[in-house]
Design a protein around this motif. Structure first.
Motif, PDB file in Angstrom:
ATOM      1  N   GLU A 165      82.856  76.470  51.183  1.00  0.00           N
ATOM      2  CA  GLU A 165      83.308  77.556  52.042  1.00  0.00           C
ATOM      3  C   GLU A 165      83.054  77.213  53.510  1.00  0.00           C
ATOM      4  O   GLU A 165      81.928  76.856  53.888  1.00  0.00           O
ATOM      5  CB  GLU A 165      82.566  78.842  51.673  1.00  0.00           C
ATOM      6  CG  GLU A 165      83.027  80.061  52.433  1.00  0.00           C
ATOM      7  CD  GLU A 165      82.242  81.298  52.038  1.00  0.00           C
ATOM      8  OE1 GLU A 165      82.632  82.402  52.468  1.00  0.00           O
ATOM      9  OE2 GLU A 165      81.231  81.163  51.320  1.00  0.00           O
ATOM     10  N   PRO A 166      84.081  77.298  54.360  1.00  0.00           N
ATOM     11  CA  PRO A 166      83.914  76.890  55.756  1.00  0.00           C
ATOM     12  C   PRO A 166      83.273  77.971  56.615  1.00  0.00           C
ATOM     13  O   PRO A 166      83.110  79.115  56.208  1.00  0.00           O
ATOM     14  CB  PRO A 166      85.354  76.626  56.205  1.00  0.00           C
ATOM     15  CG  PRO A 166      86.165  77.601  55.396  1.00  0.00           C
ATOM     16  CD  PRO A 166      85.474  77.681  54.059  1.00  0.00           C
ATOM     17  N   ASN A 167      82.928  77.560  57.841  1.00  0.00           N
ATOM     18  CA  ASN A 167      82.483  78.472  58.893  1.00  0.00           C
ATOM     19  C   ASN A 167      81.238  79.268  58.517  1.00  0.00           C
ATOM     20  O   ASN A 167      81.136  80.465  58.778  1.00  0.00           O
ATOM     21  CB  ASN A 167      83.611  79.430  59.297  1.00  0.00           C
ATOM     22  CG  ASN A 167      84.786  78.700  59.915  1.00  0.00           C
ATOM     23  OD1 ASN A 167      84.608  77.755  60.661  1.00  0.00           O
ATOM     24  ND2 ASN A 167      85.993  79.136  59.566  1.00  0.00           N
ATOM     25  N   LYS A 168      80.282  78.584  57.912  1.00  0.00           N
ATOM     26  CA  LYS A 168      78.991  79.183  57.632  1.00  0.00           C
ATOM     27  C   LYS A 168      77.906  78.388  58.367  1.00  0.00           C
ATOM     28  O   LYS A 168      78.103  77.237  58.746  1.00  0.00           O
ATOM     29  CB  LYS A 168      78.698  79.180  56.127  1.00  0.00           C
ATOM     30  CG  LYS A 168      79.674  80.012  55.301  1.00  0.00           C
ATOM     31  CD  LYS A 168      79.584  81.496  55.625  1.00  0.00           C
ATOM     32  CE  LYS A 168      80.528  82.311  54.765  1.00  0.00           C
ATOM     33  NZ  LYS A 168      80.469  83.749  55.085  1.00  0.00           N
ATOM     34  N   THR A 169      76.776  79.027  58.558  1.00  0.00           N
ATOM     35  CA  THR A 169      75.616  78.335  59.118  1.00  0.00           C
ATOM     36  C   THR A 169      74.754  77.835  57.969  1.00  0.00           C
ATOM     37  O   THR A 169      74.397  78.605  57.077  1.00  0.00           O
ATOM     38  CB  THR A 169      74.820  79.279  60.032  1.00  0.00           C
ATOM     39  OG1 THR A 169      75.570  79.495  61.229  1.00  0.00           O
ATOM     40  CG2 THR A 169      73.470  78.700  60.398  1.00  0.00           C
ATOM     41  N   HIS A 170      74.451  76.541  57.986  1.00  0.00           N
ATOM     42  CA  HIS A 170      73.642  75.938  56.927  1.00  0.00           C
ATOM     43  C   HIS A 170      72.378  75.339  57.530  1.00  0.00           C
ATOM     44  O   HIS A 170      72.439  74.604  58.519  1.00  0.00           O
ATOM     45  CB  HIS A 170      74.422  74.838  56.213  1.00  0.00           C
ATOM     46  CG  HIS A 170      75.607  75.320  55.448  1.00  0.00           C
ATOM     47  ND1 HIS A 170      75.576  75.581  54.089  1.00  0.00           N
ATOM     48  CD2 HIS A 170      76.870  75.606  55.843  1.00  0.00           C
ATOM     49  CE1 HIS A 170      76.771  75.992  53.689  1.00  0.00           C
ATOM     50  NE2 HIS A 170      77.564  76.024  54.745  1.00  0.00           N
ATOM     51  N   ILE A 171      71.264  75.630  56.924  1.00  0.00           N
ATOM     52  CA  ILE A 171      69.994  74.982  57.255  1.00  0.00           C
ATOM     53  C   ILE A 171      69.702  74.028  56.113  1.00  0.00           C
ATOM     54  O   ILE A 171      69.416  74.456  54.987  1.00  0.00           O
ATOM     55  CB  ILE A 171      68.855  76.011  57.411  1.00  0.00           C
ATOM     56  CG1 ILE A 171      69.255  77.106  58.415  1.00  0.00           C
ATOM     57  CG2 ILE A 171      67.578  75.313  57.842  1.00  0.00           C
ATOM     58  CD1 ILE A 171      69.593  76.602  59.796  1.00  0.00           C
ATOM     59  N   ILE A 172      69.816  72.723  56.386  1.00  0.00           N
ATOM     60  CA  ILE A 172      69.784  71.744  55.304  1.00  0.00           C
ATOM     61  C   ILE A 172      68.658  70.734  55.498  1.00  0.00           C
ATOM     62  O   ILE A 172      68.127  70.559  56.597  1.00  0.00           O
ATOM     63  CB  ILE A 172      71.121  70.986  55.197  1.00  0.00           C
ATOM     64  CG1 ILE A 172      71.369  70.175  56.473  1.00  0.00           C
ATOM     65  CG2 ILE A 172      72.274  71.941  54.932  1.00  0.00           C
ATOM     66  CD1 ILE A 172      72.474  69.154  56.331  1.00  0.00           C
ATOM     67  N   GLY A 173      68.322  70.071  54.408  1.00  0.00           N
ATOM     68  CA  GLY A 173      67.345  68.985  54.451  1.00  0.00           C
ATOM     69  C   GLY A 173      67.461  68.146  53.208  1.00  0.00           C
ATOM     70  O   GLY A 173      68.033  68.577  52.191  1.00  0.00           O
ATOM     71  N   THR A 174      66.920  66.921  53.257  1.00  0.00           N
ATOM     72  CA  THR A 174      67.036  66.014  52.119  1.00  0.00           C
ATOM     73  C   THR A 174      65.845  65.074  52.066  1.00  0.00           C
ATOM     74  O   THR A 174      65.175  64.834  53.079  1.00  0.00           O
ATOM     75  CB  THR A 174      68.339  65.196  52.196  1.00  0.00           C
ATOM     76  OG1 THR A 174      68.530  64.475  50.980  1.00  0.00           O
ATOM     77  CG2 THR A 174      68.311  64.209  53.354  1.00  0.00           C
ATOM     78  N   ALA A 175      65.593  64.553  50.876  1.00  0.00           N
ATOM     79  CA  ALA A 175      64.579  63.522  50.664  1.00  0.00           C
ATOM     80  C   ALA A 175      65.002  62.686  49.467  1.00  0.00           C
ATOM     81  O   ALA A 175      65.579  63.223  48.514  1.00  0.00           O
ATOM     82  CB  ALA A 175      63.198  64.140  50.419  1.00  0.00           C
ATOM     83  N   GLY A 176      64.738  61.392  49.526  1.00  0.00           N
ATOM     84  CA  GLY A 176      65.032  60.515  48.398  1.00  0.00           C
ATOM     85  C   GLY A 176      63.809  60.333  47.523  1.00  0.00           C
ATOM     86  O   GLY A 176      62.684  60.202  48.026  1.00  0.00           O
ATOM     87  N   LEU A 177      64.015  60.331  46.203  1.00  0.00           N
ATOM     88  CA  LEU A 177      62.912  60.214  45.247  1.00  0.00           C
ATOM     89  C   LEU A 177      63.184  59.101  44.240  1.00  0.00           C
ATOM     90  O   LEU A 177      64.320  58.658  44.081  1.00  0.00           O
ATOM     91  CB  LEU A 177      62.723  61.524  44.480  1.00  0.00           C
ATOM     92  CG  LEU A 177      62.599  62.829  45.258  1.00  0.00           C
ATOM     93  CD1 LEU A 177      62.517  64.006  44.278  1.00  0.00           C
ATOM     94  CD2 LEU A 177      61.399  62.815  46.191  1.00  0.00           C
TER      95      LEU A 177
END
Length: 506
Positions: free
Chosen positions: A345-357
Motif C-alpha cells: 500500500e503506497p503513501n504510508k509512513t513506515h518505521i523500519i529496521g533489519t538485522a541479519g542472523l
C-alpha cells in the motif's frame, strides 16, 4: 546551485517588469511561477532529445501525483520533473542533459526505496517503468529483462514459457525463493547494460568492464543505471508447490523457535525448501492483545515428503494449519506479497529496521515477542506492526565465492524486518515507533553477540553503518571507494544507501 541561481535572477527580472500600480505577487509565488516556467522550458528541451513514446511530467500535470507516488511518504525526494523514457537509449540522453544543466538525477522503477538517503534528492527523476519488456532467448537458458520490469511481470512472462527466475532486488544482491538451488539474483547475471554517471552507455560482464561487474553485483545502485540485463533462467514445467501456513499463540513460541532452528539448520536447509517465513502481528480474530505467530513453509517436491518433515510443527498445537498446492506465480500472493496487497500500500509512513542472523536465539525471539505485546497494549492502534523473519536455504548462495562480487553477506541465513505502518509523516507516534524499532533490532543483534551487525542493503533504513551493509573486510570498502572515484567522481549516484554521502565529490 546553478538552477537555484536561475530562479533567483529570473524573479528579480520579473519584479522589474511590474509598474507601480500592479499587484505584485508574493515572493514565494514568484519563485513557484519561475520554477514552473523553468520546468516547461526543460520539458521542451528534453522532448527534443528523447524518443516520441517517452513521457515527461511536471507538478502542473494531472498525472503528477500518480507519477511521483511512493511507498514511504516519510522519505520524500524533491522531484522537480519526472521523465519516463520510452527506449533504453533515452536514459543516457537524459543523464547527459541533466549533467549539462548540473541538475541531480535519480532512477526509479517503482518508488519502493526504504532508505532515508533517498529523501535528500532534489532534481530530475528517471522513471523506468515503461522499460518493462522480457525476452526469453531461444535456448531458454537465459532471458533479457528491461530495468523497470516488475517481479510479477517477470513471473508471468517466464511462466508462459515454462521457466522461473530468481526474484529479488538484484543490484543489492537479491534474495529469493530459488536461492537455495541457484544463488542470489546477481549471481546469475550474464550481461548488464548500464548508463554511467557521465551518460555513457556500456555493457558490463565478466570480460567487459570486469571491475564494474564486481561492484554492480551488490552495490550497483552506487555506480549506474541498469537499463536491461541478461540473466540465467530455469525450466519449471508448470508444476505445483506445496505451501503450509500455521498460526500459533504466544505460549507456543519457545518450542516453535527451537523446532524452526532444527528445521532451518545453520546453512544446511535442503534447497527443496524454498523458504520458511515467520511473522508476529495482531490477528484480531484470534487475539486483540497478544500477537499471533504465523509461520509459512514452501516446498518444491512431493507433498507427502513435506508433510512428514512438518509433523513436529503439527504437534505444537497450532491455532490453525492450512495447506495448498499452487503454481510458482501464486506463491508471492499466498505469503502476502501481492502487488495490490496491504503490504504494498503506497503513501504510508513506515518505521523500519533489519538485522541479519544465522540462527534464532530463543530468548531473543521471546523478548521481542514480549516487547511487541507491551507496545501494542500501550498503543493498540499499532496492531498492524509486523515483525517478520525470512529463512532461506543458502546452499546455492554459498556455492559462489564471496570475494567475486560486492555482496558481502553470504553467511546470513535469516533476514529480519521490523515495520510499523502509520498514516502520516507527522504522526505523534513516530518517536514511540522508532524507539520500539531500535529496541527490537538491538535485541536481534544482542542475541548473536559473536557476530557483528549486518543489514541487507535492500532492507536497510539508512542509519546502519557502511560496514554492516557493504562488509567488514577493509578491502571491500577500499575497493568500492576506489571504483566510485573512477566511475562516478562527482557522486551522481548518491541517493540509495550511498557509499559516499550526497554532495561529496572526489
Amino acid at each position: 546551485m546553478r538552477s537555484r541561481l536561475y530562479f533567483i535572477l529570473g524573479s528579480l527580472a520579473l519584479l522589474q517588469t511590474f509598474t507601480s500600480g500592479s499587484k505584485i505577487p508574493s515572493f514565494a509565488a514568484q519563485i513557484r511561477d519561475m520554477r514552473h516556467s523553468e520546468n516547461a522550458h526543460t520539458k521542451i528541451e528534453l522532448a527534443s532529445l528523447i524518443s516520441r513514446n517517452s513521457s515527461i511530467f511536471s507538478p502542473l500535470d494531472a498525472e503528477w501525483k500518480n507519477e511521483t507516488e511512493r511507498y514511504m511518504q516519510n522519505i520524500n525526494p524533491q522531484v522537480q520533473l519526472s521523465v519516463r523514457p520510452g527506449l533504453e537509449d533515452d536514459v543516457a540522453k537524459i543523464v547527459q542533459y541533466a549533467n549539462r544543466r548540473n541538475v541531480p538525477f535519480y532512477a526509479v522503477s517503482r518508488g519502493h526505496a526504504l532508505t532515508t538517503s533517498v529523501g535528500k534528492f532534489n532534481g530530475i527523476e528517471i522513471d523506468l517503468r515503461s522499460l518493462n519488456r522480457v525476452h526469453v532467448n531461444s535456448n531458454k537458458s537465459t532471458a533479457w529483462f528491461q530495468g523497470g520490469v516488475y517481479s510479477y511481470e517477470v513471473l508471468n512472462s517466464l511462466w508462459d514459457e515454462g521457466c522461473v527466475s530468481i526474484l529479488g532486488p538484484a543490484l543489492g544482491g537479491g534474495h529469493g525463493l530459488q536461492q537455495g538451488k541457484h544463488g542470489l539474483t546477481s549471481d546469475h547475471f550474464v550481461n548488464l547494460n548500464v548508463v554511467l554517471a557521465n551518460g555513457t552507455a556500456v555493457q558490463v560482464n565478466e570480460n567487459s568492464n570486469p571491475d564494474l561487474w564486481w561492484a554492480m553485483r551488490g552495490a550497483g545502485h552506487n555506480f549506474g543505471i541498469v537499463t536491461s540485463f541478461e540473466s540465467k533462467i530455469w525450466p519449471d514445467n508448470f508444476k505445483k508447490y506445496f505451501v503450509k501456513i500455521y498460526q500459533f499463540a504466544g505460549n507456543s513460541l519457545d518450542a516453535l523457535i527451537e523446532q524452526v532452528n532444527l528445521f532451518q539448520g545453520n546453512g544446511t536447509l535442503d534447497p527443496a525448501w524454498l523458504g520458511n517465513f515467520g511473522l508476529y502481528t495482531i490477528n484480531a480474530a484470534l487475539s486483540q492483545t497478544e500477537a499471533t505467530i504465523t509461520w509459512v513453509f514452501i516446498y518444491d517436491g512431493v507433498q507427502a515428503e513435506a508433510e512428514a518433515a512438518l509433523k513436529p510443527f503439527d504437534e505444537l498445537q497450532p491455532l490453525t494449519a492450512d495447506e495448498v498446492s499452487i503454481p510458482y506465480t501464486a506463491i508471492n500472493d499466498q505469503i502476502g506479497g501481492a502487488v495490490d496487497g496491504a503490504l504494498c500500500e503506497p503513501n504510508k509512513t513506515h518505521i523500519i529496521g533489519t538485522a541479519g542472523l544465522q540462527t534464532y536465539n530463543v530468548t531473543t525471539m521471546r523478548a521481542i515477542y514480549d516487547l511487541y505485546t507491551e507496545k501494542i497494549n500501550q498503543h493498540p492502534e499499532l496492531g498492524a506492526t509486523r515483525v517478520f523473519v525470512e529463512g532461506y536455504s543458502v546452499q546455492g548462495v554459498r556455492s559462489f565465492n564471496s570475494d567475486d562480487s560486492a555482496f558481502p553477506l553470504r553467511d546470513d541465513n535469516i533476514l529480519t524486518y521490523f515495520d510499523v505502518k502509520l498514516n502520516s509523516s507527522s504522526d505523534p507516534l513516530i518517536d514511540f515507533a522508532t524507539k520500539w524499532r531500535d529496541e527490537t533490532i538491538d535485541l536481534w543483534n544482542a542475541g548473536q553477540s559473536d557476530r557483528k551487525p549486518t543489514a541487507y542493503v535492500n532492507y536497510a533504513a539508512g542509519y546502519e553503518s557502511l560496514e554492516s551493509r557493504y562488509g567488514y573486510d577493509s578491502w571491500r570498502l577500499e575497493k568500492l571507494r576506489k571504483l566510485k572515484g573512477q566511475y562516478d567522481p562527482y557522486n551522481r549516484f548518491a541517493w540509495y544507501n550511498p557509499i559516499i554521502p550526497p554532495q561529496i565529490r572526489y
